[in-house]
Design an enzyme around this catalytic site. Sequence first.
Site, PDB file in Angstrom:
ATOM      1  CG  ASN A  48     -12.014  -0.476   5.029  1.00 44.98           C
ATOM      2  OD1 ASN A  48     -12.070  -1.338   4.161  1.00 44.98           O
ATOM      3  ND2 ASN A  48     -12.236   0.802   4.786  1.00 44.98           N
ATOM      4  CG  HIS A 134      -5.845   5.810  -0.544  1.00 44.09           C
ATOM      5  ND1 HIS A 134      -5.894   7.057   0.035  1.00 44.09           N
ATOM      6  CD2 HIS A 134      -7.024   5.215  -0.278  1.00 44.09           C
ATOM      7  CE1 HIS A 134      -7.065   7.207   0.637  1.00 44.09           C
ATOM      8  NE2 HIS A 134      -7.773   6.101   0.460  1.00 44.09           N
ATOM      9  CD  GLU A 182      -2.969   1.470  -1.626  1.00 48.72           C
ATOM     10  OE1 GLU A 182      -3.726   0.527  -1.388  1.00 48.72           O
ATOM     11  OE2 GLU A 182      -3.335   2.515  -2.191  1.00 48.72           O
ATOM     12  CB  SER A 186      -7.560   0.377  -0.830  1.00 47.39           C
ATOM     13  OG  SER A 186      -7.531   1.219  -1.965  1.00 47.39           O
ATOM     14  CG  ASP A 211      -1.241   3.503   2.602  1.00 47.55           C
ATOM     15  OD1 ASP A 211      -1.542   2.915   3.664  1.00 47.55           O
ATOM     16  OD2 ASP A 211      -1.952   4.393   2.091  1.00 47.55           O
ATOM     17  CG  HIS A 214      -6.670  -1.856   2.772  1.00 51.82           C
ATOM     18  ND1 HIS A 214      -7.978  -1.810   3.226  1.00 51.82           N
ATOM     19  CD2 HIS A 214      -6.438  -0.666   2.147  1.00 51.82           C
ATOM     20  CE1 HIS A 214      -8.511  -0.652   2.866  1.00 51.82           C
ATOM     21  NE2 HIS A 214      -7.602   0.055   2.222  1.00 51.82           N
ATOM     22  CE  LYS A 245      -9.151   2.259   5.439  1.00 49.30           C
ATOM     23  NZ  LYS A 245      -8.360   2.874   4.403  1.00 49.30           N
TER      24      LYS A 245
HETATM   25  C1  LIG Z   1      -8.245   4.350   4.077  1.00 50.92           C
HETATM   26  C2  LIG Z   1      -6.935   4.551   3.444  1.00 50.92           C
HETATM   27  C3  LIG Z   1      -6.144   5.658   3.766  1.00 50.92           C
HETATM   28  C4  LIG Z   1      -6.649   6.802   4.589  1.00 50.92           C
HETATM   29  O1  LIG Z   1      -6.674   6.522   5.931  1.00 50.92           O
HETATM   30  P1  LIG Z   1      -7.703   7.339   6.845  1.00 50.92           P
HETATM   31  O2  LIG Z   1      -7.208   7.130   8.211  1.00 50.92           O
HETATM   32  O3  LIG Z   1      -9.029   6.755   6.576  1.00 50.92           O
HETATM   33  O4  LIG Z   1      -7.605   8.767   6.408  1.00 50.92           O
HETATM   34  C5  LIG Z   1      -4.868   5.726   3.247  1.00 50.92           C
HETATM   35  N1  LIG Z   1      -4.406   4.784   2.420  1.00 50.92           N
HETATM   36  C6  LIG Z   1      -5.149   3.718   2.069  1.00 50.92           C
HETATM   37  C7  LIG Z   1      -4.575   2.704   1.155  1.00 50.92           C
HETATM   38  C8  LIG Z   1      -6.446   3.581   2.555  1.00 50.92           C
HETATM   39  O5  LIG Z   1      -7.189   2.556   2.170  1.00 50.92           O
END
Ligand SMILES: *Cc1c(COP(=O)(O)O)cnc(C)c1O
Length: 403
Positions: A48, A134, A182, A186, A211, A214, A245
Site C-alpha cells: 500500500n 474495514h 471508506e 480497501s 476512512d 486508500h 500507506k
Molecule cells: C490499513 C487500513 C486501516 C488501518 O490503518 P493502520 O495504520 O494500518 O492501522 C484502516 N482503514 C483502512 C480502510 C485500511 O485499509
Amino acid sequence: MPELDETLAEELADWAAAGLRRELRPVAATTGSRLVVEGQDLINFASNDYLGLIHHPELQEAAVQALRDWGSGSGASRLVSGSLALHHHLEESLAHWKGTAAALTFGSGYATALGVIPALIGSDDVVILDKRVHACCVDGAQLSRAKLRVYRHNDLGSLEEVLKWADQRRGSGKSRILIVTESVFSMDGDQAPLPALVELKERYGAWLMVDEAHSLGLFGPSGSGLIHALELNTRVEIQMGTLGKALASAGGYVAGSRSLIDFLIHRARSFMFSTAPAPAAVASAQTALKLIQGDEGARRCSRVWALARQLAEQLQPGRPPTSAILPLILGPAEAAVDAAAHLRALGFWVPAIRDPTVARDSARLRFSVTAGHEFADVQQLFGSLPPRSNMTTPPPVNPHSLQ
Ligand SMILES: *Cc1c(COP(=O)(O)O)cnc(C)c1O
C-alpha cells in the site's frame, strides 16, 4: 477441559482444511516494489506504499534526524509528556492538507477508528456501516455499544431505509446517528458515492465518518484524498486515515473541526492511554506530506494512475481503474490460494485475500500498483495470470469515478 494447545490446534486444522490457513513469511529484503522471501526474488503487487516512498532518501534522512534530536520513542502518551513539537507540527500540516480546522494523530489507523467511534457514539445511538468497511470501523462501532446497522455496499437506497428507521427511533430525542464508509474501499478499490452520502446524511441529521486510507496520495489537491477532491472537506464531520500507506510511515490521524479534535483529546481512549507515535515515524510522515504536495508527488501520482490504467486494461477491459487497487475475484478460498501460489512460482507476490477479510464466496487476488513499479512489471504480471474460467463478473462501473 482440553488443554489450550489441543483446543487451538483443532481449530487451526479446520481452517487449514478450508483453505484459510495463514502464514507469516519473513521478508528478507525489500525495495518496496521488490521483495526477497525464502530466497526467492519477487515483484510485490501487495504493497500500500502507493507512491513508492518507503525507501525515499529524504524520508529516511528526516527519520534519522528526528531519532537524533528526539530519541527513539516519545516516552509517554500525548497527555502526559509525549506531546512533542513534531506531533503538533504534523497535525497542523495534516489539517492544512486536508482542508480542515484541525487534526489529531494516533498510534495507527486501526487505533484511530477504535478511539474515535466510541468517543462520539454511545449506547443510545446508532452506527450505520457500509457492508464493506474495514475491520477497524466495525470494531470501533462494536466497542461503542451503539445499535449497529449495515447497509448494502454503496447502496444509497439501502442506507436511506436504515436512516429512516434510525430517525424514527430517535423521535425528538437527542440520540446520534453516525454513518461510516471508506472513500476508496480497501479490497475492491471502488469509490463511495460521497456527494450523495453527504446529501443524505445532511437530510437526516446524521454524522458522516470517512476512512481515506486508500485515497490519500492519489486524489485531490496535492493528493489529500477524495473528500477534498470533491470539495466536501467542510461537510464530512470525521475524516480519518493512516500514515502507513501513501505516507510511507506508521500511525493514524483524524481530521475535522477544532471542537472534534478537542473532544477526542478528552475522550478517545486509544489516544489517551497509548504512547505517542515515535519521533522517526512522525518525521518521515511529515516529509512524505511535503513531497506529496510538490512536483515529485504529482509525478509519482500520475505514474500510479498510468500503471493502474495499464493493469485495468488487461484485467477488466473497458473499465478504467477507480484507484490503485484492482481485485481479481475468484470465489472460493482455494481458488485464490492456488492462483497466489501459481503467481509466486512465477516471481510475483500477490497474497490471496479470503474470509474474514472479504466475504466467504468472494476470495480474490488483490493487486495494488505503486509508483515503484515498472510498466514491464505489469505486462509480465498479466502474462503470468492463471486461466480465469471461474472468475465472477466484475462489479459495475462506479459512476462517481474521478479517474
Ligand atoms: C490499513 C487500513 C486501516 C488501518 O490503518 P493502520 O495504520 O494500518 O492501522 C484502516 N482503514 C483502512 C480502510 C485500511 O485499509
